[in-house]
Design a protein around this motif. Structure first.
Motif, mmCIF file in Angstrom:
data_model
loop_
_atom_site.group_PDB
_atom_site.id
_atom_site.type_symbol
_atom_site.label_atom_id
_atom_site.label_comp_id
_atom_site.label_asym_id
_atom_site.label_seq_id
_atom_site.Cartn_x
_atom_site.Cartn_y
_atom_site.Cartn_z
ATOM 1 N N ILE A 1 -9.388 -10.476 10.035
ATOM 2 C CA ILE A 1 -9.223 -10.076 11.429
ATOM 3 C C ILE A 1 -8.382 -8.812 11.469
ATOM 4 O O ILE A 1 -7.200 -8.819 11.102
ATOM 5 N N GLU A 2 -8.996 -7.734 11.856
ATOM 6 C CA GLU A 2 -8.338 -6.413 11.815
ATOM 7 C C GLU A 2 -9.053 -5.514 12.815
ATOM 8 O O GLU A 2 -10.274 -5.429 12.812
ATOM 9 N N ASP A 3 -8.272 -4.873 13.702
ATOM 10 C CA ASP A 3 -8.899 -4.035 14.725
ATOM 11 C C ASP A 3 -9.080 -2.586 14.278
ATOM 12 O O ASP A 3 -9.814 -1.834 14.904
ATOM 13 N N GLU A 4 -8.396 -2.186 13.198
ATOM 14 C CA GLU A 4 -8.587 -0.807 12.719
ATOM 15 C C GLU A 4 -9.720 -0.807 11.706
ATOM 16 O O GLU A 4 -9.592 -1.368 10.611
ATOM 17 N N GLU A 5 -10.812 -0.148 12.079
ATOM 18 C CA GLU A 5 -12.031 -0.292 11.287
ATOM 19 C C GLU A 5 -11.929 0.299 9.878
ATOM 20 O O GLU A 5 -12.523 -0.239 8.949
ATOM 21 N N LEU B 1 -5.001 -12.284 8.779
ATOM 22 C CA LEU B 1 -4.823 -12.075 10.208
ATOM 23 C C LEU B 1 -3.843 -10.952 10.499
ATOM 24 O O LEU B 1 -2.644 -11.066 10.224
ATOM 25 N N ASP B 2 -4.344 -9.860 11.035
ATOM 26 C CA ASP B 2 -3.480 -8.757 11.456
ATOM 27 C C ASP B 2 -2.681 -9.211 12.679
ATOM 28 O O ASP B 2 -3.206 -9.895 13.551
ATOM 29 N N ILE B 3 -1.392 -8.842 12.712
ATOM 30 C CA ILE B 3 -0.560 -9.277 13.838
ATOM 31 C C ILE B 3 -0.797 -8.405 15.067
ATOM 32 O O ILE B 3 -0.913 -8.892 16.186
ATOM 33 N N MET B 4 -0.870 -7.092 14.854
ATOM 34 C CA MET B 4 -1.029 -6.182 15.984
ATOM 35 C C MET B 4 -2.499 -6.052 16.349
ATOM 36 O O MET B 4 -3.243 -5.303 15.729
ATOM 37 N N LEU B 5 -2.893 -6.796 17.376
ATOM 38 C CA LEU B 5 -4.287 -6.757 17.819
ATOM 39 C C LEU B 5 -4.293 -6.486 19.323
ATOM 40 O O LEU B 5 -3.375 -6.895 20.029
ATOM 41 N N VAL C 1 2.805 -7.208 3.809
ATOM 42 C CA VAL C 1 3.308 -6.106 4.623
ATOM 43 C C VAL C 1 2.505 -4.832 4.336
ATOM 44 O O VAL C 1 2.315 -4.458 3.181
ATOM 45 N N LYS C 2 2.038 -4.191 5.410
ATOM 46 C CA LYS C 2 1.315 -2.922 5.297
ATOM 47 C C LYS C 2 2.287 -1.793 5.002
ATOM 48 O O LYS C 2 3.381 -1.806 5.562
ATOM 49 N N PRO C 3 1.975 -0.794 4.225
ATOM 50 C CA PRO C 3 0.723 -0.679 3.463
ATOM 51 C C PRO C 3 0.830 -1.451 2.156
ATOM 52 O O PRO C 3 1.891 -1.504 1.565
HETATM 53 CA CA CA Z 1 -3.896 -3.745 14.091
#
Ligand code: CA
Length: 229
Positions: free
Chosen positions: A9-13, A53-57, A105-107
């Motif tokens: 689950i990630e909104d940045e393609e 699961l990405d937190i920032m969505l 943690v990203k990156p």
């Molecule tokens: Ca995001």
């Protein structure tokens, strides 16, 4: 071998495409969702083996998604790894408290990503046969969870019930990070600590009593504690 299925689950393609590519190259089957709402639908229908699961969505954020997943009988057993940006320690704590299994943690490098995914999948399999052996042995440290006895290199050590509870909770899952709330909830003795601060006090005392093994109880800054593998 059956390929294990991961729901990403990630909104940045761009990030999603890269993660999907790398996980598929490692032999996983990857489904993707761009939003939390979409992810919940897919999770219930397809029951993946693991969720990243990405937190920032946008819309429903990752913490809300995790909360719903972990409160739904159908999806609660699916392990969840949260993906957070650097500096979001409070999100990590909240996520672990509501049942997320790990975080990254990203990156992060491809190596770290696949190592974490494999570790959590392995962990999940162990969990099906929980703690058959009542004695935990880690090098010279021996913890008898039935007789409530502990020794370091053959020498008996006296711990309070709370210290013993904290040690057992951490030592049963070396490498796992636990928040203070999770630790408090795991030990319900008469003198169990009721605040984050009192967990810290107990850990200081526990480390001192463990002598050479004391530094195996590691502080994870901003998050909690873990028993070093
Ligand atoms: Ca995001």
């Amino acid at each position: 071998m059956v390929k294990e299925r991961i729901l990403l689950i990630e909104d940045e393609e761009d990030i999603m495409t890269l993660m999907k590519y790398n996980l598929e190259r490692e032999g996983f089957r990857v489904e993707t969702a761009l939003s939390g709402e979409m992810a919940l639908r897919i999770a219930r229908e397809n029951l993946p083996d693991l969720i990243l699961l990405d937190i920032m969505l946008p819309g429903m954020d990752g913490l809300d998604v995790c909360r719903v997943l972990k409160n739904d009988k159908i999806t609660m057993r699916i392990p969840v790894i949260m993906v957070t940006a650097r500096g979001e320690d409070s999100d990590i704590v909240s996520g672990l408290d509501i049942g997320a299994d790990d975080y990254i943690v990203k990156p992060f490098s491809t190596k770290v990503l696949t190592a974490r995914v494999k570790a959590v999948l392995r962990r999940d399999r162990y969990d099906d046969v929980p703690f058959k052996d009542p004695v935990i042995r880690i090098e010279g440290l021996e913890i008898d969870t039935i007789r409530h006895r502990i020794s370091v290199n053959g020498e008996k050590i006296d711990l309070t019930a709370t210290e013993f509870g904290i040690l057992v909770h951490l030592a049963r899952r070396p490498g796992w990070v636990f928040t203070r709330t999770q630790i408090i909830n795991s030990i319900k003795g008469d003198d169990y600590p009721v605040t984050d601060r009192s967990v810290d006090v107990q850990v200081v005392s526990l480390r001192r009593k463990l002598g050479g093994f004391g530094d195996r109880i590691e502080t994870v800054r901003g998050v909690g504690y873990r028993f070093k593998e």
